[in-house]
Design a protein around this motif. Structure first.
Motif, mmCIF file in Angstrom:
data_model
loop_
_atom_site.group_PDB
_atom_site.id
_atom_site.type_symbol
_atom_site.label_atom_id
_atom_site.label_comp_id
_atom_site.label_asym_id
_atom_site.label_seq_id
_atom_site.Cartn_x
_atom_site.Cartn_y
_atom_site.Cartn_z
ATOM 1 N N LEU A 170 -13.168 -8.220 -25.380
ATOM 2 C CA LEU A 170 -14.030 -7.650 -26.419
ATOM 3 C C LEU A 170 -14.983 -8.740 -26.874
ATOM 4 O O LEU A 170 -14.558 -9.782 -27.370
ATOM 5 N N SER A 171 -16.282 -8.515 -26.683
ATOM 6 C CA SER A 171 -17.280 -9.538 -26.997
ATOM 7 C C SER A 171 -17.253 -9.896 -28.471
ATOM 8 O O SER A 171 -16.759 -9.136 -29.314
ATOM 9 N N ASN A 172 -17.812 -11.062 -28.788
ATOM 10 C CA ASN A 172 -17.743 -11.553 -30.161
ATOM 11 C C ASN A 172 -18.522 -10.706 -31.154
ATOM 12 O O ASN A 172 -18.377 -10.881 -32.361
ATOM 13 N N ASN A 173 -19.328 -9.776 -30.672
ATOM 14 C CA ASN A 173 -19.991 -8.837 -31.583
ATOM 15 C C ASN A 173 -19.138 -7.586 -31.799
ATOM 16 O O ASN A 173 -19.554 -6.649 -32.483
ATOM 17 N N LEU A 174 -17.925 -7.596 -31.188
ATOM 18 C CA LEU A 174 -16.961 -6.502 -31.329
ATOM 19 C C LEU A 174 -17.521 -5.178 -30.837
ATOM 20 O O LEU A 174 -17.139 -4.102 -31.325
ATOM 21 N N VAL A 175 -18.411 -5.228 -29.851
ATOM 22 C CA VAL A 175 -19.051 -4.009 -29.334
ATOM 23 C C VAL A 175 -18.726 -3.808 -27.855
ATOM 24 O O VAL A 175 -18.252 -2.746 -27.449
ATOM 25 N N ASN A 176 -18.965 -4.810 -27.036
ATOM 26 C CA ASN A 176 -18.824 -4.659 -25.584
ATOM 27 C C ASN A 176 -17.382 -4.902 -25.150
ATOM 28 O O ASN A 176 -16.826 -5.972 -25.366
ATOM 29 N N LEU A 177 -16.802 -3.888 -24.523
ATOM 30 C CA LEU A 177 -15.411 -3.946 -24.072
ATOM 31 C C LEU A 177 -15.364 -3.780 -22.563
ATOM 32 O O LEU A 177 -15.859 -2.790 -22.020
ATOM 33 N N THR A 178 -14.769 -4.745 -21.863
ATOM 34 C CA THR A 178 -14.687 -4.689 -20.406
ATOM 35 C C THR A 178 -13.299 -5.098 -19.944
ATOM 36 O O THR A 178 -12.577 -5.815 -20.651
ATOM 37 N N ILE A 179 -12.914 -4.670 -18.755
ATOM 38 C CA ILE A 179 -11.665 -5.089 -18.123
ATOM 39 C C ILE A 179 -11.947 -6.348 -17.300
ATOM 40 O O ILE A 179 -12.842 -6.358 -16.463
ATOM 41 N N VAL A 180 -11.179 -7.405 -17.546
ATOM 42 C CA VAL A 180 -11.395 -8.665 -16.821
ATOM 43 C C VAL A 180 -10.250 -9.003 -15.886
ATOM 44 O O VAL A 180 -10.356 -9.934 -15.085
ATOM 45 N N ALA A 181 -9.144 -8.270 -15.972
ATOM 46 C CA ALA A 181 -8.021 -8.504 -15.059
ATOM 47 C C ALA A 181 -7.180 -7.241 -14.974
ATOM 48 O O ALA A 181 -6.996 -6.529 -15.958
ATOM 49 N N GLY A 182 -6.677 -6.942 -13.766
ATOM 50 C CA GLY A 182 -5.857 -5.762 -13.562
ATOM 51 C C GLY A 182 -6.682 -4.535 -13.225
ATOM 52 O O GLY A 182 -7.910 -4.544 -13.294
ATOM 53 N N THR A 183 -5.975 -3.480 -12.849
ATOM 54 C CA THR A 183 -6.593 -2.206 -12.503
ATOM 55 C C THR A 183 -6.096 -1.158 -13.480
ATOM 56 O O THR A 183 -4.880 -0.941 -13.598
ATOM 57 N N ASP A 184 -7.004 -0.521 -14.195
ATOM 58 C CA ASP A 184 -6.644 0.393 -15.277
ATOM 59 C C ASP A 184 -5.703 1.499 -14.786
ATOM 60 O O ASP A 184 -5.966 2.171 -13.786
ATOM 61 N N HIS A 185 -4.587 1.655 -15.513
ATOM 62 C CA HIS A 185 -3.594 2.690 -15.224
ATOM 63 C C HIS A 185 -3.018 2.573 -13.805
ATOM 64 O O HIS A 185 -2.613 3.561 -13.206
ATOM 65 N N SER A 186 -2.989 1.366 -13.267
ATOM 66 C CA SER A 186 -2.449 1.178 -11.923
ATOM 67 C C SER A 186 -1.621 -0.099 -11.885
ATOM 68 O O SER A 186 -2.084 -1.163 -11.474
ATOM 69 N N ALA A 187 -0.363 0.012 -12.334
ATOM 70 C CA ALA A 187 0.532 -1.141 -12.318
ATOM 71 C C ALA A 187 0.925 -1.470 -10.889
ATOM 72 O O ALA A 187 1.115 -0.578 -10.053
ATOM 73 N N GLY A 188 1.037 -2.762 -10.593
ATOM 74 C CA GLY A 188 1.430 -3.163 -9.253
ATOM 75 C C GLY A 188 1.573 -4.653 -9.144
ATOM 76 O O GLY A 188 1.372 -5.389 -10.124
ATOM 77 N N SER A 189 1.900 -5.118 -7.942
ATOM 78 C CA SER A 189 2.151 -6.545 -7.726
ATOM 79 C C SER A 189 1.129 -7.206 -6.818
ATOM 80 O O SER A 189 1.285 -8.370 -6.457
ATOM 81 N N ASN A 190 0.083 -6.473 -6.441
ATOM 82 C CA ASN A 190 -0.985 -7.087 -5.663
ATOM 83 C C ASN A 190 -1.737 -8.105 -6.520
ATOM 84 O O ASN A 190 -1.620 -8.112 -7.750
ATOM 85 N N SER A 191 -2.570 -8.929 -5.881
ATOM 86 C CA SER A 191 -3.268 -9.987 -6.608
ATOM 87 C C SER A 191 -4.301 -9.453 -7.591
ATOM 88 O O SER A 191 -4.707 -10.165 -8.513
ATOM 89 N N ASN A 192 -4.735 -8.197 -7.408
ATOM 90 C CA ASN A 192 -5.706 -7.602 -8.336
ATOM 91 C C ASN A 192 -5.045 -6.626 -9.292
ATOM 92 O O ASN A 192 -5.717 -5.854 -9.968
ATOM 93 N N GLN A 193 -3.710 -6.657 -9.353
ATOM 94 C CA GLN A 193 -2.969 -5.770 -10.239
ATOM 95 C C GLN A 193 -2.085 -6.557 -11.194
ATOM 96 O O GLN A 193 -1.739 -7.725 -10.952
ATOM 97 N N LEU A 194 -1.713 -5.905 -12.274
ATOM 98 C CA LEU A 194 -0.780 -6.450 -13.246
ATOM 99 C C LEU A 194 0.300 -5.408 -13.515
ATOM 100 O O LEU A 194 0.102 -4.216 -13.272
#
Length: 419
Positions: free
Chosen positions: A157-181
């Motif tokens: 969440l950016s310091n202006n509390l406006v912009n929200l982005t995913i920086v790690a993991g795959t949304d709603h997709s749990a797993g053990s691959n390197s791009n998952q959490l």
């Protein structure tokens, strides 16, 4: 007298609705000992400390202290209610430092706005995006990172509390691959912008090089639970030292704190820094360690929250035992001296202690060397109103000391403004 200097320290010493701050200025004289043989002298007291700074703070917290001596050869700190101009003498003594109060006054914490927050929170993120705020961290630019345990991602969440982005993991997709959490718990961003994440279910620590969407396992290389030195069993929060060379992880189900190199790429065996002797509520055990904080510039000790032990313990890395600083080990409760499944923990530059008291639905402040807590957020009752919290898991301060709480049960982040 020679080698005289002034020291100004300000901390809270009273706990009430309108807490007070004591301001104490000490003149310090090296290789000099205060000695009082006059019958009019008041009794001195010895404070249990381990450093000159702790001795100074002990004097600050004792309203009667006017003179203090610190023997560097044995760490003995002696507090006197008298001053040399009234009784006693200053005599030459190697390795002894004497400090004399030359200014001593009480200041209003309410007027100064010190360590007080608005108790009505502001929701900055809610369940429309967030499923669970399990970990929070501010980077150097006041961007907020959120470990979302249930959605298996880390948000920025950016310091202006406006912009929200995913920086790690795959949304709603749990797993053990390197791009998952899978159940990310703790999150930290270093000075280079690299992101570190602890994964409760994958039993590993992932490092995302700045800008990368794939993680590198730096600890817990097997990914399976275990008690070997290259394994975790349900890792929770973690901390890095001030140089960001080492990472210290709360290995909760193994009841230990592990240390690894933060630049590891092979998952080399870690080193046990605290606990590892089985679950327990003595000062030689940990009991489901969850939160951990390390601020070497202020204290060389790790601060560890024992969730199942309902306590916080201070532990020198590598030592065989620690010192309890909050809660009664093994006893949960709602009183100001008790905790109920504490999670996140941190100290400030005066060694005041802050704790998420999860099952009491509040954030507690314990002033330095005091085991009676002050509630700074939450009412102690679970709820969704702006003054309430529901199983708060984590918290963090921004650069202006505004308080942000991961209100886990309400799937939101609450901001409490610094007063």
């Amino acid at each position: 007298m020679k080698n005289i200097k002034l020291l100004l320290v300000i901390v809270i010493i009273k706990q009430s609705a309108a807490q007070d701050i004591r301001s104490l200025i000490l003149s310090q004289v090296n290789s000099i000992k205060y000695q009082c043989n006059n019958p009019g002298c008041s009794p001195s007291t010895i404070a249990p400390v381990s450093s000159l700074r702790d001795c100074e703070v002990a004097c600050l917290f004792n309203p009667q202290c006017r003179t203090v001596t610190f023997d560097q050869s044995n760490n003995q700190c002696r507090l006197f209610p008298d001053i040399p101009s009234q009784y006693g003498d200053l005599i030459s003594e190697p390795n002894v430092v004497t400090m004399i109060a030359i200014d001593n006054r009480q200041l209003s914490a309410r007027a100064g706005g010190y360590l007080r927050w608005n108790t009505t929170g502001i929701t900055i993120l809610n369940s429309s995006k967030l499923a669970s705020a399990s970990g929070l961290h501010f980077d150097l630019n006041d961007n907020l990172y959120i470990a979302d345990e249930i959605n298996s991602v880390v948000w920025k969440l950016s310091n202006n509390l406006v912009n929200l982005t995913i920086v790690a993991g795959t949304d709603h997709s749990a797993g053990s691959n390197s791009n998952q959490l899978n159940y990310p718990n703790g999150v930290y961003v270093d000075k280079k912008g690299n992101i570190y994440i602890s994964e409760y279910t994958n039993n590993r620590i992932q490092k995302y090089i700045s800008g990368s969407t794939s993680g590198i396992t730096i600890a817990g290389i097997t990914g399976s639970p275990g008690s070997s030195l290259n394994q975790f069993s349900a890792p929770r929060y973690f901390a890095l030292d001030s140089t960001e060379t080492y990472i210290y992880i709360a290995d909760s189900a193994n009841n230990r704190i592990m240390r690894y190199l933060s630049n590891s790429t092979s998952g080399n065996n870690g080193v046990v820094m605290a606990g590892g002797t089985g679950a327990g509520n003595t000062n030689t055990n940990l009991n489901e360690p969850w939160g951990i904080y390390y601020l070497p510039s202020v204290s060389t000790d790790l601060y560890i929250a024992n969730a199942n032990g309902h306590s916080v313990i201070r532990w020198t890395p590598g030592a065989s035992s620690g010192v309890f600083v909050a809660g009664i080990p093994g006893t949960s409760g709602t009183a100001s001296t008790l905790l109920n499944r504490p999670a996140a923990v941190r100290i400030d530059s005066y060694q005041n202690l802050y704790v998420t008291d999860c099952n009491n639905h509040r954030i507690q402040l314990f002033c330095y060397n005091n085991q009676t807590g002050i509630t700074i957020a939450g009412t102690g009752t679970a709820g969704i109103s702006r003054t309430q919290l529901n199983v708060p898991r984590t918290f963090v301060f921004d650069s202006a000391m505004n308080l942000y709480v991961g209100d886990y049960g309400n799937a939101r982040i609450q901001k409490f403004m610094k007063l």
